[in-house]
Design an enzyme around this catalytic site. Sequence first.
Site, mmCIF file in Angstrom:
data_model
loop_
_atom_site.group_PDB
_atom_site.id
_atom_site.type_symbol
_atom_site.label_atom_id
_atom_site.label_comp_id
_atom_site.label_asym_id
_atom_site.label_seq_id
_atom_site.Cartn_x
_atom_site.Cartn_y
_atom_site.Cartn_z
ATOM 1 N N LYS A 22 0.839 -1.213 0.000
ATOM 2 C CA LYS A 22 0.000 0.000 0.000
ATOM 3 C C LYS A 22 0.872 1.261 0.000
ATOM 4 C CE LYS A 22 -1.719 1.522 4.041
ATOM 5 N NZ LYS A 22 -1.349 2.925 4.294
ATOM 6 N N ASN A 23 1.879 1.277 0.866
ATOM 7 C CA ASN A 23 2.677 2.491 1.016
ATOM 8 C C ASN A 23 3.603 2.757 -0.162
ATOM 9 O OD1 ASN A 23 1.404 2.937 3.386
ATOM 10 N ND2 ASN A 23 3.172 2.557 4.714
ATOM 11 N N ARG A 100 -4.557 10.494 4.747
ATOM 12 C CA ARG A 100 -3.498 11.501 4.814
ATOM 13 C C ARG A 100 -2.583 11.476 3.611
ATOM 14 N NH1 ARG A 100 -1.498 14.261 8.608
ATOM 15 N NH2 ARG A 100 0.468 13.868 7.587
ATOM 16 N N CYS A 124 -4.918 12.628 12.879
ATOM 17 C CA CYS A 124 -5.378 11.270 12.631
ATOM 18 C C CYS A 124 -5.238 10.508 13.935
ATOM 19 C CB CYS A 124 -4.572 10.611 11.520
ATOM 20 S SG CYS A 124 -2.913 10.233 12.011
ATOM 21 N N ARG A 129 0.604 14.571 13.188
ATOM 22 C CA ARG A 129 1.128 14.405 11.829
ATOM 23 C C ARG A 129 1.072 15.671 10.960
ATOM 24 N NH1 ARG A 129 -0.712 8.465 9.845
ATOM 25 N NH2 ARG A 129 1.124 8.594 8.568
ATOM 26 N N PRO A 130 1.908 16.657 11.269
ATOM 27 C CA PRO A 130 1.935 17.883 10.466
ATOM 28 C C PRO A 130 2.533 17.648 9.071
ATOM 29 C CG PRO A 130 3.664 17.921 12.138
ATOM 30 C CD PRO A 130 2.878 16.668 12.358
ATOM 31 N N ILE A 131 2.442 18.668 8.202
ATOM 32 C CA ILE A 131 3.046 18.552 6.862
ATOM 33 C C ILE A 131 4.047 19.682 6.617
ATOM 34 C CG2 ILE A 131 1.171 17.241 5.766
ATOM 35 C CD1 ILE A 131 0.365 20.051 4.508
ATOM 36 N N ASP A 132 4.547 20.268 7.726
ATOM 37 C CA ASP A 132 5.464 21.407 7.589
ATOM 38 C C ASP A 132 6.709 21.067 6.765
ATOM 39 O OD1 ASP A 132 5.896 19.718 9.865
ATOM 40 O OD2 ASP A 132 7.483 21.058 10.525
ATOM 41 N N LEU A 133 7.206 19.842 6.873
ATOM 42 C CA LEU A 133 8.429 19.492 6.142
ATOM 43 C C LEU A 133 8.173 19.486 4.627
ATOM 44 C CD1 LEU A 133 9.696 16.550 8.385
ATOM 45 C CD2 LEU A 133 10.466 18.914 8.426
ATOM 46 N N ASP A 316 5.274 0.873 11.850
ATOM 47 C CA ASP A 316 4.104 0.136 11.336
ATOM 48 C C ASP A 316 4.081 -1.325 11.781
ATOM 49 O OD1 ASP A 316 3.145 2.388 10.145
ATOM 50 O OD2 ASP A 316 3.678 1.827 8.096
ATOM 51 N N ILE A 338 8.289 7.434 16.739
ATOM 52 C CA ILE A 338 7.864 8.140 15.513
ATOM 53 C C ILE A 338 6.539 8.885 15.704
ATOM 54 C CG2 ILE A 338 7.431 7.922 13.022
ATOM 55 C CD1 ILE A 338 10.216 6.938 13.617
ATOM 56 N N ARG A 408 -8.343 -0.889 4.935
ATOM 57 C CA ARG A 408 -7.464 0.126 4.339
ATOM 58 C C ARG A 408 -6.112 -0.460 3.959
ATOM 59 N NH1 ARG A 408 -5.894 4.314 8.015
ATOM 60 N NH2 ARG A 408 -4.633 4.719 6.187
HETATM 61 C C1 UD1 Z 1 4.469 7.004 6.200
HETATM 62 C C2 UD1 Z 1 3.656 5.740 6.069
HETATM 63 C C3 UD1 Z 1 3.183 5.268 7.425
HETATM 64 C C4 UD1 Z 1 4.372 5.113 8.369
HETATM 65 C C5 UD1 Z 1 5.216 6.376 8.401
HETATM 66 C C6 UD1 Z 1 6.499 6.210 9.192
HETATM 67 C C7 UD1 Z 1 2.651 5.969 3.882
HETATM 68 C C8 UD1 Z 1 1.433 6.203 3.085
HETATM 69 N N1 UD1 Z 1 2.518 6.028 5.211
HETATM 70 O O1 UD1 Z 1 3.621 8.007 6.744
HETATM 71 O O2 UD1 Z 1 2.508 4.017 7.263
HETATM 72 O O3 UD1 Z 1 3.900 4.837 9.669
HETATM 73 O O4 UD1 Z 1 5.589 6.751 7.056
HETATM 74 O O5 UD1 Z 1 7.251 5.161 8.693
HETATM 75 O O6 UD1 Z 1 3.716 5.705 3.360
HETATM 76 N N2 UD1 Z 1 6.427 14.853 10.379
HETATM 77 C C9 UD1 Z 1 6.504 16.195 10.677
HETATM 78 N N3 UD1 Z 1 6.316 17.096 9.655
HETATM 79 C C10 UD1 Z 1 6.064 16.690 8.375
HETATM 80 C C11 UD1 Z 1 6.002 15.317 8.078
HETATM 81 C C12 UD1 Z 1 6.188 14.418 9.108
HETATM 82 O O7 UD1 Z 1 6.720 16.592 11.829
HETATM 83 O O8 UD1 Z 1 5.924 17.549 7.495
HETATM 84 C C13 UD1 Z 1 6.605 13.867 11.460
HETATM 85 C C14 UD1 Z 1 5.376 12.986 11.688
HETATM 86 O O9 UD1 Z 1 4.435 13.620 12.530
HETATM 87 C C15 UD1 Z 1 5.999 11.763 12.317
HETATM 88 C C16 UD1 Z 1 7.352 11.652 11.586
HETATM 89 O O10 UD1 Z 1 7.601 12.945 11.054
HETATM 90 O O11 UD1 Z 1 6.223 11.987 13.678
HETATM 91 C C17 UD1 Z 1 7.396 10.635 10.479
HETATM 92 O O12 UD1 Z 1 6.301 10.851 9.603
HETATM 93 P P1 UD1 Z 1 6.383 10.494 8.058
HETATM 94 O O13 UD1 Z 1 7.581 9.665 7.788
HETATM 95 O O14 UD1 Z 1 6.178 11.731 7.276
HETATM 96 O O15 UD1 Z 1 5.086 9.582 7.901
HETATM 97 P P2 UD1 Z 1 4.087 9.541 6.685
HETATM 98 O O16 UD1 Z 1 4.792 9.795 5.415
HETATM 99 O O17 UD1 Z 1 2.870 10.338 7.007
#
Ligand code: UD1
Length: 432
Positions: A22-23, A100, A124, A129-133, A316, A338, A408
């Site tokens: 899936k991922n 997400r 979630c 789970r922010p998207i700032d990065l 995961d 994480i 899912r």
């Molecule tokens: C992906 C996987 C998810 C897995 C996760 C970690 C998919 C669809 N999902 O989720 O199954 O559990 O990787 O291996 O591939 N973070 C920030 N800012 C950001 C982005 C992330 O602070 O902009 C933080 C998150 O809150 C979290 C950490 O970084 O604490 C890792 O998140 P990330 O690797 O981005 O996870 P996803 O890509 O959402």
Amino acid sequence: MDRIAITGGYRLEGEIPISGAKNAALPLMCASLLTKDPFILSNLPQLADISTLKLLLKGHGVRAKVLNCGKSLDQGRTISFTTEVITSTVAPYDIVRKMRASILVLGPLLARMGEATVSLPGGCAIGNRPIDLHLKGFEEMGATIELEEGYVRAVAPGGRLKGGNVHFPMISVGATENILMAATLASGTTTIENAAREPEISDLVNCLNAMGANIKGIGTKTLEIVGVDNLHGAEYAVMPDRIEAGSYAIAAAMTRGEIELKGKDLMDAMRGTIGILREAGLRFQETEGGIVATLGTDKVKGINVSTQPYPGFPTDMQAQVMAMMTLCDGASVINETIFENRFMHVPELTRMGADITVHGSTATLRGIDQLLGAPVMATDLRASMSLILAGLVADRQTFVNRIYHLDRGYERLVEKLSAVGAKIIRDANLGI
Ligand code: UD1
């Protein structure tokens, strides 16, 4: 709502074909936005998240045609995605809130159209789970970002992103994928430092390169992307799901069974998982078509483990390993680094008799001799699987409610487990 009923105590033995990941499939499907040509993905799993993304992509103008519907357990679906014209650059809240990973359309839309408006995904179950990065990365590539009414609007001045130096202060799978896709069509060279190294990222890099992208550094922390003017179509097979495989390896160990996990290159993709599972006493033997998983000891050994980005132990797999550790010899300590709210399976496992104490991000388990069947509630995807695993060995019956989470991410779960001897059924409309 449907529920799953399991009668515990049956040894599992046989083969389980591992579905496409899936991922890996989700970012690969988003890559279809980067080209006008037909883009064919095979080994796609049939999962709710894949359908949700298909719907989102349809709204952007992607035409999906099923070329092979993958009826048997060991055959994924093949779908051709064609995006001659992007008909909308808006990803609406109604769909994004369901999944997400929808945020992964932002990079490709911005790269191809010079602008995109995507709903913020919101919180979630497993954390904030922010998207700032992701957004900082796009800014580094020249985009302007505005947040309005719950939406992110990103615009590339002059209609094209430019190469930039993106350094992630922490490792993010999604941000690495988003920037990677955006950078393929940018003018100039982009460097991503402290990139995630998950095998699903390498799958995406291989596919983008097959579409004509120029990406170097595959599997390393530094990715270099030389932007090109266009990408062309490609045919690509999605890698097998290492998390699904790891979950069934645990099912084999907990039931003292033996399961052959059928899938290509699983040993390498499962590196972080296999290392920890071996410490717990599992044995893995590579075969021509996959890996055989068994338990090599009388009782699972207690372990001390922290979740880490790849090649470390994956978050995961944390819930599933915890289900196994409820029955360990001695004690185990599991540290979740994480996500801040990823212990929601603990109260449910406790209802089945597990002895678990949580302090902040650390769970301490004392192994017990027998779990007890109970009605339990699935709270997120991997937490749901931990309850299924517990149910497989619990005394009497376990009823897992809210199984839409499982739909899912675990393709044909009941069918696959039944085929290796589990007593498991899906009851329609009997759950809560
Ligand atoms: C992906 C996987 C998810 C897995 C996760 C970690 C998919 C669809 N999902 O989720 O199954 O559990 O990787 O291996 O591939 N973070 C920030 N800012 C950001 C982005 C992330 O602070 O902009 C933080 C998150 O809150 C979290 C950490 O970084 O604490 C890792 O998140 P990330 O690797 O981005 O996870 P996803 O890509 O959402």
